[in-house]
Design an enzyme around this catalytic site. Sequence first.
Site, short mmCIF file in Angstrom:
data_model
loop_
_atom_site.label_atom_id
_atom_site.label_comp_id
_atom_site.label_asym_id
_atom_site.label_seq_id
_atom_site.Cartn_x
_atom_site.Cartn_y
_atom_site.Cartn_z
N MET A 133 -15.84 -0.76 -4.65
CA MET A 133 -14.47 -1.03 -5.34
C MET A 133 -13.54 -1.06 -3.79
SD MET A 133 -12.04 0.01 -7.80
CE MET A 133 -10.38 0.55 -7.85
N PRO A 134 -13.02 -1.56 -2.92
CA PRO A 134 -12.54 -2.42 -1.66
C PRO A 134 -11.00 -1.89 -2.38
CG PRO A 134 -14.48 -3.82 -2.02
CD PRO A 134 -14.18 -3.30 -2.69
N ILE A 135 -10.49 -0.52 -1.80
CA ILE A 135 -8.80 -1.30 -1.82
C ILE A 135 -8.00 -0.72 -0.43
CG2 ILE A 135 -7.26 0.66 -2.12
CD1 ILE A 135 -9.00 1.94 -4.38
N THR A 171 -8.97 -4.46 -5.08
CA THR A 171 -7.43 -4.20 -4.50
C THR A 171 -6.55 -3.79 -3.38
OG1 THR A 171 -7.68 -2.47 -7.02
CG2 THR A 171 -5.71 -2.45 -5.95
#
Length: 61
Positions: free
Chosen positions: A1-3, A40
């Site tokens: 999940m890249p932020i 995100t």
Amino acid sequence: MPIVQIDMIEGRTVEQKREMAKKVTQAITETANCPADAVTIVIRDAAKSNIAKAGVLMSDK
């Protein structure tokens, strides 16, 4: 999940931020091989008086 966190000087319109979020998400999904809903993005606007470069506030330039 890249932020992704994007810090920038205030002054961009909501439409500019929408377009940036769209393009950044696209770039991440293509390179990280993940779905868009896993990305995100946090956009933080800062006043020129809160950022300095080479010891000089951006508001003083």
